[in-house]
Scaffold this active site. Structure first.
Site, PDB file in Angstrom:
ATOM      1  N   HIS A 105       0.733  -1.246   0.139  1.00  0.00           N
ATOM      2  CA  HIS A 105      -0.034   0.225  -0.011  1.00  0.00           C
ATOM      3  C   HIS A 105       0.925   1.365   0.065  1.00  0.00           C
ATOM      4  O   HIS A 105       2.159   1.327   0.853  1.00  0.00           O
ATOM      5  CB  HIS A 105      -0.837   0.040   1.188  1.00  0.00           C
ATOM      6  CG  HIS A 105      -2.135  -0.849   1.141  1.00  0.00           C
ATOM      7  ND1 HIS A 105      -1.907  -2.269   1.465  1.00  0.00           N
ATOM      8  CD2 HIS A 105      -3.543  -0.421   1.180  1.00  0.00           C
ATOM      9  CE1 HIS A 105      -3.169  -2.672   1.384  1.00  0.00           C
ATOM     10  NE2 HIS A 105      -4.120  -1.706   1.296  1.00  0.00           N
ATOM     11  N   ASN A 148       8.125  -4.626   3.537  1.00  0.00           N
ATOM     12  CA  ASN A 148       6.856  -4.411   3.738  1.00  0.00           C
ATOM     13  C   ASN A 148       6.407  -4.675   5.276  1.00  0.00           C
ATOM     14  O   ASN A 148       5.604  -3.973   5.524  1.00  0.00           O
ATOM     15  CB  ASN A 148       5.973  -4.876   2.721  1.00  0.00           C
ATOM     16  CG  ASN A 148       4.289  -4.634   2.706  1.00  0.00           C
ATOM     17  OD1 ASN A 148       3.993  -3.390   2.923  1.00  0.00           O
ATOM     18  ND2 ASN A 148       3.509  -5.437   2.551  1.00  0.00           N
TER      19      ASN A 148
END
Length: 299
Positions: free
Chosen positions: A115, A145
């Protein structure tokens, strides 16, 4: 007869509208001004998308966002913490088919779907569902991440809680002549950034790191970020604020329930031994698990 899965999908679509192809979302930008593209190559096939709680500039060349912009406040962070996460990645139908990423692009790619505007920032279920659009996603190193990047996202939320309001612009950087692509379609960033602006103090700065396992991170000025990214993320800033990087919080992992900022632990509410209260809590938990499982099966 309409099956339960189709009914559930219809209900999901009713509460998770697609992005608007518009120049809206002014609240996501400091003083209402969008980041400016300095490198003209980035402007080709770039499309602005407006969501409930964030805005994206999407590139049809990279099939990723060029940036995601959002306004974090103390209240929005508190609201986001009350929203249960439901992973539901999906293609962005508001974009031309040839210019958008597909779910199968990421399958067995070795990269996470990272994201840019984090799901953990989203103050409503609708906003969170929208954050799983692939228009808000880049191929991201898995260790990054789930490690340093997650720590940065949480540190930024806590800073917004302490300061009251922050404007945040997050995006990928593609540098060099050997940029990779997953499935031959979606470019893999070589670096990632998260830029912050505090409207109360006029300070700004950015986290910058390579898209790889356990990289060192740098705190850089908006002016330095402009040079490496081709974007002026906060064009309204005076030059003195652009050349000096604000003090950014050291990224760190927080334990669940750890108090925000300088808050003191709150007293726990008196525990109830009511069977009815226990049963309601168990039912609520079961329904949440069922909802997650159904969403994953659908998407």
């Amino acid at each position: 007869m309409v099956g339960p899965r189709l009914l559930l999908l219809s209900a999901w679509l009713c509460v998770a509208p697609v992005a608007a192809l518009a120049e809206g979302c002014a609240d996501a930008f400091a003083e209402g001004r969008r980041p400016e593209i300095i490198n003209p190559k980035l402007a080709e096939r770039a499309v602005p998308l407006c969501y409930e709680a964030f805005a994206v500039l999407h590139s049809g060349l990279s099939r990723t966002p060029l940036y995601a912009a959002e306004r974090l406040t103390r209240d929005s962070v508190a609201a986001a913490r009350r929203v249960d996460r439901i992973d539901a990645f999906h293609d962005e139908d508001a974009l031309p088919a040839a210019d958008r990423a597909r779910l199968d692009d990421y399958a067995r790619s070795g990269y996470d779907r990272g994201h840019m505007a984090p799901a953990g920032d989203m103050p409503t279920g609708v906003a969170q569902a929208q954050s799983f659009s692939l228009a808000n996603i880049v191929p991201q190193d898995r260790a990054l991440n789930r490690g340093l990047w997650a720590a940065i996202e949480e540190s930024v939320r806590r800073l917004a809680t302490r300061r009251g309001t922050l404007y945040v612009v997050t995006g990928p950087i593609y540098s060099g002549d050997a940029v990779q692509a997953i499935n031959g379609r979606v470019l893999v960033p070589t670096q990632l950034f998260k830029a912050l602006y505090d409207p109360a103090t006029g300070e700004a700065g950015a986290y910058l790191m390579a898209n790889q396992d356990n990289p060192p991170w740098q705190a850089v000025s908006v002016d330095t970020l402009r040079t490496v990214s081709g974007l002026d993320v906060f064009p309204m800033l005076v030059s003195t604020a652009k050349v000096r990087a604000m003090d950014l919080p050291e990224p760190r992992a927080y334990s669940r329930g750890e108090p925000e900022g300088d808050e003191r632990p709150r007293r726990r509410a008196p525990q109830t031994d009511s069977f009815e209260s226990w049963a309601k809590d168990q039912l609520h938990r079961a329904l949440r698990r069922l909802w997650r499982d159904l969403m994953r099966a659908i998407f």
